[in-house]
Design an enzyme around this catalytic site. Structure first.
Site, PDB file in Angstrom:
ATOM      1  N   LEU A 231      63.961  -7.521 -83.204  1.00 15.61           N
ATOM      2  CA  LEU A 231      64.324  -8.564 -83.674  1.00 15.61           C
ATOM      3  C   LEU A 231      65.222  -9.303 -82.763  1.00 15.61           C
ATOM      4  O   LEU A 231      66.489  -8.627 -82.237  1.00 15.61           O
ATOM      5  CB  LEU A 231      65.329  -8.526 -84.937  1.00 15.61           C
ATOM      6  CG  LEU A 231      66.067  -9.383 -85.678  1.00 15.61           C
ATOM      7  CD1 LEU A 231      65.003 -10.707 -86.071  1.00 15.61           C
ATOM      8  CD2 LEU A 231      66.979  -9.060 -86.876  1.00 15.61           C
ATOM      9  N   ASP A 232      65.051 -10.504 -81.955  1.00 14.25           N
ATOM     10  CA  ASP A 232      65.804 -11.108 -81.329  1.00 14.25           C
ATOM     11  C   ASP A 232      66.133 -10.469 -79.954  1.00 14.25           C
ATOM     12  O   ASP A 232      67.246 -10.427 -79.227  1.00 14.25           O
ATOM     13  CB  ASP A 232      67.389 -11.294 -81.580  1.00 14.25           C
ATOM     14  CG  ASP A 232      67.432 -12.253 -83.164  1.00 14.25           C
ATOM     15  OD1 ASP A 232      66.565 -13.379 -83.105  1.00 14.25           O
ATOM     16  OD2 ASP A 232      68.329 -12.348 -83.982  1.00 14.25           O
TER      17      ASP A 232
END
Length: 288
Positions: A231-232
């Site tokens: 994530l990210d």
């Protein structure tokens, strides 16, 4: 099709740096009768590093010669230097699908630029998990589909989104407030671009600008990156920041932050469409 670009192609190359690469590529194109109109290169080290090249060129009757060009380049140049490479024709317009939730600033910036001809692509459709932006999207003549996502239907929802988005070359998360599943992301490797504020890893969760205001931040910004299963954490394409003062309200911070977000995302999408990005591990080389 723009007749001024019908014979334009781009060559993206990654390999270990060795003497003779520029000469080999330019000599190959010369003997094919091509005219180089742009050449950008980057090496990670003065000697023995990684080498990256982007070449744009014009070649008469490109469409009928493309297959032979690819085969000949692979045999005569790419194999010699163990290149990872790809050739794209500008006339092959890329197809883009957009995912959005309720916030419209990033979405509308893309639709507006596309309508003005500054994003060289076909936006095929917009998918949202809410109904709110249907009228805004359909006013641009672009199909709008709602696929609700909740904790009980995520697998089915993402399977439906994946099916509807098939045929696209790129997906853009224009403030899509859902976390894509790992299975979904793996089906679209380096083909999904996300935008978010640059406060991460701080101020995670709801209302980051209120959190930023309460902490008295002096810089706000935005990051556009490719989406990976982490994530990210995907390769960063573009970032920007703006300096702010203690007297900015939460709403002023949000307004300025959204302005940065819309422009950073638009640049990242445009660079992808123009074949200006080479992904190398978890980093990018961007020839802007």
């Amino acid at each position: 099709m723009n007749m001024s670009t019908v014979n334009t192609a781009r060559l993206l190359i990654t390999c270990e740096d060795r003497p003779g690469i520029v000469q080999a590529v330019s000599s190959f194109l010369y003997h094919q009768g091509a005219n180089i109109t742009a050449l950008d290169q980057y090496a990670t080290e003065a000697q023995g590093g990684r080498y990256f090249m982007r070449v744009e060129f014009e070649l008469d009757h490109l469409s009928s010669r493309q297959d032979a060009l690819i085969e000949t380049f692979q045999k005569n140049v790419a194999e010699r230097y163990n290149m990872t490479w790809r050739l794209s024709c500008v006339s092959d317009i890329k197809k883009v699908g957009i995912l959005v939730s309720k916030v419209d600033h990033a979405l509308l910036e893309l639709l507006w630029r596309h309508a003005r001809g500054s994003l060289p692509c076909e936006i095929t459709q917009v998918i949202s998990n809410h109904e709110d932006l249907r009228e805004s999207v359909e006013n641009f003549g672009i199909p709008f589909t709602v696929i609700p996502v909740n904790k009980d239907n995520k697998a089915e929802a993402y399977a439906q989104i994946d099916e509807l988005m098939q045929g696209n070359d790129l997906l853009v998360l224009a403030r899509y407030m859902q976390i894509l599943s790992e299975d979904f992301v793996l089906k679209w490797p380096m083909k999904v671009i996300n935008i978010h504020h640059s406060f991460l890893p701080a101020f995670v969760g709801a209302n980051p600008y209120k959190q930023a205001y309460e902490k008295g931040v002096k810089l706000i910004g935005a990051t556009a990156h490719y989406v990976t299963a982490d994530l990210d954490q995907g390769p960063i394409i573009e970032q920007d920041v703006e300096r702010v003062s203690h007297d900015y309200s939460v709403e002023q911070l949000r307004e300025l932050g959204e302005d940065v977000e819309r422009n950073v995302l638009a640049r990242a999408v445009k660079w992808h469409l123009e074949d200006r990005i080479i992904v190398d591990g978890n980093k990018t080389v961007v020839f802007d």
